[in-house]
Scaffold this motif. Structure first.
Motif, PDB file in Angstrom:
ATOM      1  N   VAL A 143       0.674  -1.033   0.102  1.00  0.00           N
ATOM      2  CA  VAL A 143      -0.023  -0.131  -0.103  1.00  0.00           C
ATOM      3  C   VAL A 143       1.022   1.381   0.112  1.00  0.00           C
ATOM      4  O   VAL A 143       0.552   2.161  -0.846  1.00  0.00           O
ATOM      5  N   ASP A 154     -10.742  -2.588   4.921  1.00  0.00           N
ATOM      6  CA  ASP A 154     -11.832  -2.105   3.792  1.00  0.00           C
ATOM      7  C   ASP A 154     -12.907  -1.491   4.434  1.00  0.00           C
ATOM      8  O   ASP A 154     -13.422  -0.144   3.921  1.00  0.00           O
ATOM      9  N   ALA A 187     -11.648   2.020   5.079  1.00  0.00           N
ATOM     10  CA  ALA A 187     -11.636   2.704   3.852  1.00  0.00           C
ATOM     11  C   ALA A 187     -13.082   3.256   3.401  1.00  0.00           C
ATOM     12  O   ALA A 187     -13.327   4.511   3.056  1.00  0.00           O
ATOM     13  N   ALA A 232      -6.265   3.693  -0.169  1.00  0.00           N
ATOM     14  CA  ALA A 232      -6.023   2.601  -0.436  1.00  0.00           C
ATOM     15  C   ALA A 232      -5.910   1.700   0.999  1.00  0.00           C
ATOM     16  O   ALA A 232      -6.003   2.545   2.218  1.00  0.00           O
ATOM     17  N   SER A 233      -6.298   0.448   1.057  1.00  0.00           N
ATOM     18  CA  SER A 233      -6.573  -0.363   2.118  1.00  0.00           C
ATOM     19  C   SER A 233      -6.114  -1.691   2.061  1.00  0.00           C
ATOM     20  O   SER A 233      -5.308  -2.033   1.132  1.00  0.00           O
ATOM     21  N   ASP A 249      -7.335  -5.965   2.630  1.00  0.00           N
ATOM     22  CA  ASP A 249      -8.516  -6.650   2.828  1.00  0.00           C
ATOM     23  C   ASP A 249      -9.083  -7.501   1.313  1.00  0.00           C
ATOM     24  O   ASP A 249      -9.258  -8.681   1.331  1.00  0.00           O
ATOM     25  N   ASN A 250      -9.642  -6.456   0.749  1.00  0.00           N
ATOM     26  CA  ASN A 250     -10.399  -6.918  -0.589  1.00  0.00           C
ATOM     27  C   ASN A 250     -11.560  -7.581  -0.190  1.00  0.00           C
ATOM     28  O   ASN A 250     -11.742  -8.766  -0.865  1.00  0.00           O
ATOM     29  N   ALA A 308     -15.503  -3.915  -1.923  1.00  0.00           N
ATOM     30  CA  ALA A 308     -14.361  -3.186  -2.284  1.00  0.00           C
ATOM     31  C   ALA A 308     -14.435  -2.932  -3.979  1.00  0.00           C
ATOM     32  O   ALA A 308     -14.015  -1.833  -4.419  1.00  0.00           O
ATOM     33  N   LEU A 368     -12.422   0.508  -4.796  1.00  0.00           N
ATOM     34  CA  LEU A 368     -11.182   0.540  -3.808  1.00  0.00           C
ATOM     35  C   LEU A 368      -9.733  -0.038  -4.131  1.00  0.00           C
ATOM     36  O   LEU A 368      -9.938  -1.245  -4.345  1.00  0.00           O
ATOM     37  N   THR A 413      -6.895  -1.980  -2.946  1.00  0.00           N
ATOM     38  CA  THR A 413      -6.654  -2.628  -1.795  1.00  0.00           C
ATOM     39  C   THR A 413      -5.804  -3.677  -2.141  1.00  0.00           C
ATOM     40  O   THR A 413      -5.629  -4.355  -3.173  1.00  0.00           O
TER      41      THR A 413
END
Length: 186
Positions: free
Chosen positions: A30, A104, A107, A128-129, A131-132, A136, A143, A145
């Motif tokens: 990230v 996320d 986020a 940005a994060s 996990d997904n 997302a 997102l 991620t």
């Protein structure tokens, strides 16, 4: 009664076998992404763990001064907590041009706060994060991620339990599962 076979998920406990994703590697992905895009004022809205050390180290490696005013830790309600943190950052006038969250859900809260304050993502502030989660890819903007391979974590945990049962007297191993950055719109 003693539980004969144990595997820990997401947390090292004593010398028990553990299956987890590499939090430091995920944070580095990230930070590298945001820094490569030219962001120098990155808010860290996260859980206080090894990802904070990677955040600080990444800034140092890029010659960017660490600003503790940009570091905020989430409470147990990550969406509302991140919303409040980002909203407070905006109201305080502290400059930032990106937000790094460690979940996320956080986020999503950060994106809501940015939009509620009339800011565009990623034009004004990138997000940005890690996990997904399914949402997302569904939120707008979608997102960016780091994907945590949850099915792989579960499969390896089950394999660890099966191995423990089959080779009862063997030393047990812990596993760090690699992650992948998914670049989307945010």
């Amino acid at each position: 009664a003693r539980i004969p076979y144990i595997v820990c998920l997401e947390e090292f406990i004593l010398d028990l076998p553990t299956v987890m994703f590499d939090r430091a590697e995920a944070a580095r992905k990230v930070m590298t992404h945001l820094l490569d895009l030219g962001h120098k004022r990155i808010a860290f809205v996260a859980i206080n763990d090894q990802r904070l050390a990677v955040y600080r180290q990444s800034l140092l490696e890029h010659g960017i001064e660490y600003d503790p005013r940009l570091v905020h830790f989430l409470d147990p309600s990550p969406i509302q907590s991140a919303y409040n943190i980002v909203n407070n950052l905006i109201e305080s006038g502290i400059e930032f041009n990106a937000v790094f969250t460690t979940t996320d859900e956080a986020a999503i809260g950060a994106i809501a706060a940015l939009k509620d304050n009339g800011l565009s993502i990623p034009q004004d502030i990138a997000v940005a994060s890690i996990d997904n989660i399914e949402l997302a890819n569904m939120i707008r903007p979608s997102l960016t991620t780091v994907d945590i391979p949850k099915r792989t974590l579960a499969r390896l945990a089950i394999q660890s339990l099966q191995t423990q049962k089959e080779y009862d007297d063997q030393n047990h191993v812990s596993m760090l599962v690699p992650t992948k950055l998914i670049i989307r719109e945010s």
